[in-house]
Scaffold this active site. Structure first.
Site, PDB file in Angstrom:
ATOM      1  CD  GLU A 286      34.195  42.070  44.211  1.00  0.00           C
ATOM      2  OE1 GLU A 286      34.811  41.153  43.642  1.00  0.00           O
ATOM      3  OE2 GLU A 286      34.462  42.464  45.376  1.00  0.00           O
ATOM      4  CD  GLU A 287      35.316  42.752  48.979  1.00  0.00           C
ATOM      5  OE1 GLU A 287      35.355  41.509  48.972  1.00  0.00           O
ATOM      6  OE2 GLU A 287      36.313  43.459  48.768  1.00  0.00           O
TER       7      GLU A 287
ATOM      8  CG  HIS B 270      39.824  40.098  51.341  1.00  0.00           C
ATOM      9  ND1 HIS B 270      38.761  39.246  51.162  1.00  0.00           N
ATOM     10  CD2 HIS B 270      39.724  41.025  50.365  1.00  0.00           C
ATOM     11  CE1 HIS B 270      38.054  39.638  50.110  1.00  0.00           C
ATOM     12  NE2 HIS B 270      38.632  40.717  49.610  1.00  0.00           N
TER      13      HIS B 270
END
Length: 363
Positions: free
Chosen positions: A230-231, A331
């Site tokens: 996903e990242e 993040h």
């Protein structure tokens, strides 16, 4: 099992929720190197009595049986995290790195990391700005630019030149995992890197544990899915079966001025950078929060995408929604509160155990 019975049932084991989160945080899993965390989640699913399969790429698709097989639902979170990769062996014995996923180099400065060489050797080190010592550079340490071109990896090894690095078995393309460094406060906060999205994974597993422990027959089958990229934007694009009618993505909600994310409850995303989420599914989740007195809010995310976006872009004809735990400093060195994670796990439990409303294709 009736909805009323489900509403009054004990919901989420908080000790299990926190223990699962802390265990996940100890397992390095930057995008592209997720085998170890996948194996751990597979083992946990086995312990819970849940059947699963692995995709060709290594994502997990578990199945909770249900009655109405024409209305299959999906819930998804991602196991991969941010990280870095070696891009250059430098003449001073240090390493230039490239980010895995989108995160700013200033958040990397000072991070303790593990370089995972292809030989299997793991080497510890620190990400540092190029000018790291005030005793050497004086005020220049405050005026130097921030970014990945101004960060280097100092290994805790005898390395003073490229030849030394090569003897250690370091190569361009080696993965760098950033320490999570979790800390749990007496007030219920958890500070750590990679809460995005291991907190979401923990909430999903806690909800599944409650369903399995109570031997609940769900109104419709639910695929419980864990993606591994996903990242880097791939997410749930490859993991869905064609029979899924709706997908709830589980990820972080961003706490910041101008946002409306709930720090101590659940946040239902109405829209992100990929567009609005499905109106009917989103409002069904809002109704569940109201029915079961789950603290919640709504938010719109401008610079954000999730597994749901990747699933739609891959051509899946599904309704999508995004439910979030409240996360500060996403993040970076992140923070959540356990109340938010508990509320999220409870909502997932009620969603999976609630009779599906008849789809309304009008407005």
């Amino acid at each position: 099992m009736s909805d009323q019975h489900a509403s009054n049932a004990p919901i989420i084991n908080t000790d299990y929720l926190l223990e699962t989160l802390l265990t996940l945080l100890t397992i390095p899993s930057p995008s592209g190197m997720t085998d170890k965390v996948v194996r751990w989640v597979c083992h946990e699913l086995t312990q819970l009595g849940v059947e699963y399969e692995l995709t060709h790429r290594g994502a997990i698709r578990a199945t909770l049986p249900g009655k109405d097989e024409k209305r299959v639902r999906g819930v998804v979170a991602h196991l991969d995290t941010l990280g870095a990769m070696v891009r250059e062996l430098k003449g001073n014995g240090r390493l230039s790195v490239s980010p895995i996923g989108h995160w700013n180099g200033r958040f990397a400065e000072g991070a303790r990391v593990t370089l995972m060489a292809e030989s299997g050797r793991h080497m510890r080190g620190t990400l540092l700005p190029l000018k790291a010592s005030g005793h050497v550079y004086n005020e220049a340490i405050d005026s130097q630019p921030a970014g990945w071109d101004y960060v280097e990896l100092r290994l805790d090894e005898r390395a003073q030149c490229v030849a030394d690095l090569m003897k250690l078995g370091v190569h361009v393309g080696d993965y760098v995992a950033v320490d999570s460094a979790p800390e749990v406060s007496a007030s219920g906060f958890v500070n750590a890197r990679h809460l995005d999205d291991k907190a979401g994974v923990a909430a999903m597993l806690a909800a599944v544990r409650t369903i399995m422990a109570q031997d609940i027959t769900l109104p419709a089958p639910v695929y419980v899915m864990f993606t591994i990229s996903e990242e880097v934007g791939v997410g749930a694009s490859h993991i869905l079966h064609g029979d899924i009618s709706e997908l709830v993505s589980v990820d972080n909600g961003t706490l910041a001025p101008g946002q409306n994310t709930c720090e101590f409850g659940v946040t239902i995303a109405m829209k992100d950078s990929s567009g609005p989420f499905d109106y009917h599914l989103t409002h069904h989740l809002l109704d569940l929060c109201k029915e079961h007195a789950i603290m919640h809010s709504r938010d719109v995310f401008r610079y954000y995408r999730s597994d749901a976006a990747a699933a739609l872009e891959a051509g899946n004809d599904i309704r999508t929604a995004l439910v979030c735990f409240g996360l500060d400093a996403s993040h970076g060195y992140e923070r959540i509160h356990m109340d938010s994670l508990h509320a999220l796990a409870a909502l997932l439990f009620y969603y999976m155990n609630h009779q599906l409303p008849v789809p309304d294709r009008g407005m």
